[in-house]
Design a protein around this motif. Sequence first.
Motif, short mmCIF file in Angstrom:
data_model
loop_
_atom_site.label_atom_id
_atom_site.label_comp_id
_atom_site.label_asym_id
_atom_site.label_seq_id
_atom_site.Cartn_x
_atom_site.Cartn_y
_atom_site.Cartn_z
N ILE A 188 0.97 -1.18 0.02
CA ILE A 188 0.07 0.00 0.15
C ILE A 188 0.90 1.28 -0.01
O ILE A 188 0.64 2.29 -0.65
CB ILE A 188 -0.98 -0.02 1.22
N GLY A 189 1.73 1.16 0.95
CA GLY A 189 2.84 2.58 0.96
C GLY A 189 3.44 2.68 -0.55
O GLY A 189 3.87 3.74 -1.00
N VAL A 190 3.75 1.33 -1.27
CA VAL A 190 4.62 1.59 -2.35
C VAL A 190 3.63 2.39 -3.42
O VAL A 190 3.90 3.19 -4.24
CB VAL A 190 4.97 0.21 -3.10
N CYS B 294 2.70 -5.49 -10.24
CA CYS B 294 3.18 -4.69 -11.36
C CYS B 294 1.96 -4.28 -11.85
O CYS B 294 1.89 -2.81 -12.39
CB CYS B 294 3.68 -5.56 -12.51
N PHE B 295 0.70 -4.94 -11.93
CA PHE B 295 -0.42 -4.19 -12.64
C PHE B 295 -1.05 -3.11 -11.42
O PHE B 295 -1.25 -2.12 -11.82
CB PHE B 295 -1.63 -5.31 -12.56
N LEU B 296 -0.77 -3.19 -10.16
CA LEU B 296 -1.08 -2.32 -9.07
C LEU B 296 -0.28 -0.96 -9.17
O LEU B 296 -0.75 0.19 -9.37
CB LEU B 296 -1.22 -2.72 -7.82
N ILE B 297 1.13 -0.98 -9.70
CA ILE B 297 2.05 -0.23 -9.62
C ILE B 297 1.77 0.61 -11.05
O ILE B 297 1.64 1.95 -10.75
CB ILE B 297 3.36 -0.64 -9.69
N VAL B 298 1.51 0.17 -11.91
CA VAL B 298 1.00 0.82 -13.25
C VAL B 298 -0.14 1.39 -13.18
O VAL B 298 -0.40 2.82 -13.28
CB VAL B 298 0.89 -0.40 -14.38
N GLY C 67 6.53 1.65 -14.43
CA GLY C 67 6.11 1.04 -13.35
C GLY C 67 6.36 -0.77 -13.47
O GLY C 67 7.16 -1.22 -12.52
N ALA C 68 5.93 -1.18 -14.58
CA ALA C 68 6.10 -2.59 -14.79
C ALA C 68 7.78 -2.83 -15.08
O ALA C 68 8.22 -3.84 -14.71
CB ALA C 68 5.56 -3.22 -15.79
N GLY C 69 8.15 -2.33 -15.93
CA GLY C 69 9.57 -2.25 -16.29
C GLY C 69 10.77 -2.43 -15.22
O GLY C 69 11.40 -3.34 -15.10
N VAL C 70 10.65 -1.32 -14.41
CA VAL C 70 11.70 -1.07 -13.45
C VAL C 70 11.43 -2.18 -12.05
O VAL C 70 12.24 -2.94 -11.52
CB VAL C 70 11.66 0.24 -12.50
N THR C 71 10.09 -2.61 -12.07
CA THR C 71 9.81 -3.49 -10.88
C THR C 71 10.33 -4.97 -11.37
O THR C 71 10.80 -5.66 -10.84
CB THR C 71 8.21 -3.52 -10.73
N LEU D 211 12.19 -7.81 -3.83
CA LEU D 211 11.55 -8.45 -2.57
C LEU D 211 10.24 -9.36 -2.76
O LEU D 211 10.06 -10.28 -1.88
CB LEU D 211 10.85 -7.30 -1.67
N VAL D 212 9.68 -9.06 -3.80
CA VAL D 212 8.75 -10.18 -4.34
C VAL D 212 9.41 -11.38 -4.76
O VAL D 212 8.91 -12.53 -4.41
CB VAL D 212 7.91 -9.74 -5.62
N THR D 213 10.54 -11.15 -5.27
CA THR D 213 11.34 -12.37 -5.90
C THR D 213 11.79 -13.34 -4.79
O THR D 213 11.95 -14.50 -4.86
CB THR D 213 12.14 -12.18 -6.60
N THR D 214 12.14 -12.68 -3.71
CA THR D 214 12.87 -13.31 -2.47
C THR D 214 11.86 -13.54 -1.42
O THR D 214 12.23 -14.01 -0.45
CB THR D 214 13.89 -12.24 -1.77
N ASN D 215 10.59 -13.42 -1.84
CA ASN D 215 9.30 -13.82 -1.10
C ASN D 215 9.35 -12.84 0.26
O ASN D 215 8.63 -13.30 1.15
CB ASN D 215 9.36 -15.10 -0.59
N LYS D 216 9.84 -11.74 0.36
CA LYS D 216 9.88 -10.93 1.43
C LYS D 216 8.59 -9.89 1.26
O LYS D 216 8.35 -9.38 2.32
CB LYS D 216 11.14 -10.08 1.72
N LEU D 217 7.94 -9.83 0.25
CA LEU D 217 6.90 -9.20 -0.06
C LEU D 217 5.83 -10.05 -0.61
O LEU D 217 6.08 -10.56 -1.85
CB LEU D 217 6.97 -7.94 -1.12
N ASP D 218 4.93 -10.51 0.14
CA ASP D 218 4.00 -11.65 -0.21
C ASP D 218 3.00 -11.45 -1.24
O ASP D 218 1.80 -11.60 -0.59
CB ASP D 218 3.53 -12.28 1.00
N GLN D 219 3.06 -11.04 -2.01
CA GLN D 219 2.11 -10.66 -3.28
C GLN D 219 2.61 -11.33 -4.63
O GLN D 219 3.78 -11.25 -4.82
CB GLN D 219 1.67 -9.23 -3.47
N PRO D 220 1.68 -11.78 -5.53
CA PRO D 220 2.06 -12.21 -6.68
C PRO D 220 2.64 -11.00 -7.49
O PRO D 220 2.25 -9.98 -7.49
CB PRO D 220 0.94 -12.78 -7.36
N LEU D 221 3.84 -11.38 -8.34
CA LEU D 221 4.60 -10.45 -9.13
C LEU D 221 3.40 -9.66 -10.07
O LEU D 221 3.56 -8.39 -10.37
CB LEU D 221 5.69 -10.86 -9.72
N ALA D 222 2.73 -10.59 -10.86
CA ALA D 222 1.89 -9.92 -11.82
C ALA D 222 0.79 -8.74 -11.02
O ALA D 222 0.78 -7.83 -11.74
CB ALA D 222 1.23 -10.87 -12.35
N LEU D 223 0.49 -9.17 -9.90
CA LEU D 223 -0.58 -8.14 -9.40
C LEU D 223 0.10 -7.06 -8.76
O LEU D 223 -0.33 -5.92 -8.99
CB LEU D 223 -1.12 -9.04 -8.08
#
Length: 236
Positions: A23-25, A67-71, A160-164, A53-65
Amino acid sequence: MNTLALGPQWLDPDYLIATFGLIGVLVIVFAESGLLIGFFLPGDALLFTTGLLVTTNKLDQPLALVCFLIVLAAVIGDQVGYLFGRKVGPSLFKRPDSRLFKQENVEKAHDFFEKYGPKSLILARFVPIVRTFTPIIAGVSRMNYRSFITFNVVGGVLWGAGVTLLGALLGNVDFVHKHIELILIAIVLVSVVPIAIEFLRARGKGKKEGSAPGAPDTHGGGAPAEPSRRGRHAKR
């Protein structure tokens, strides 16, 4: 993972994500994309760290979701900036400086928009400070709304999606884990390079024009100066 804070702790991407989560992001991406107060926020480093952090499971949300929310946050942020620019119009150029607002930032975004036109909405995404003010300048200029939406979405996806995704991809590389603080510093430096290049070009151009023979005298009784681009914006 402990990253090196590039400023106050509350601007450290690792601290922000650990404290406020996804949410903060999203709030920061939204603010930096179109609110005047968001220009100082660590957008690029924050998105890169989020993907890592998503890749290392320290942020527990699917990467696709994620990226979509950031965009989505980036696109809505630019939308708000555009509408704000249409509402305030040329008065934005008359607003006095304050601790959170500097007229020079508006001028930088104005020049950037004048130089690159609609595609500046895409290019500005990768330039700190400029990305915050460019959609506002587009609104001030009353850019065609359909064109604005198109370039806004394209820019939001690429940034948004590219840098993430870049952070997620490099999150599997051991070197990145061991030198994350250096990676973040490199991201900040790379993102500042366009500003430095434009500054040096403008400075060099100014010196050439000032030393050119027959240059008009703008300080004495010579011909009146040509109306500024800012003034032309005000008439649009």
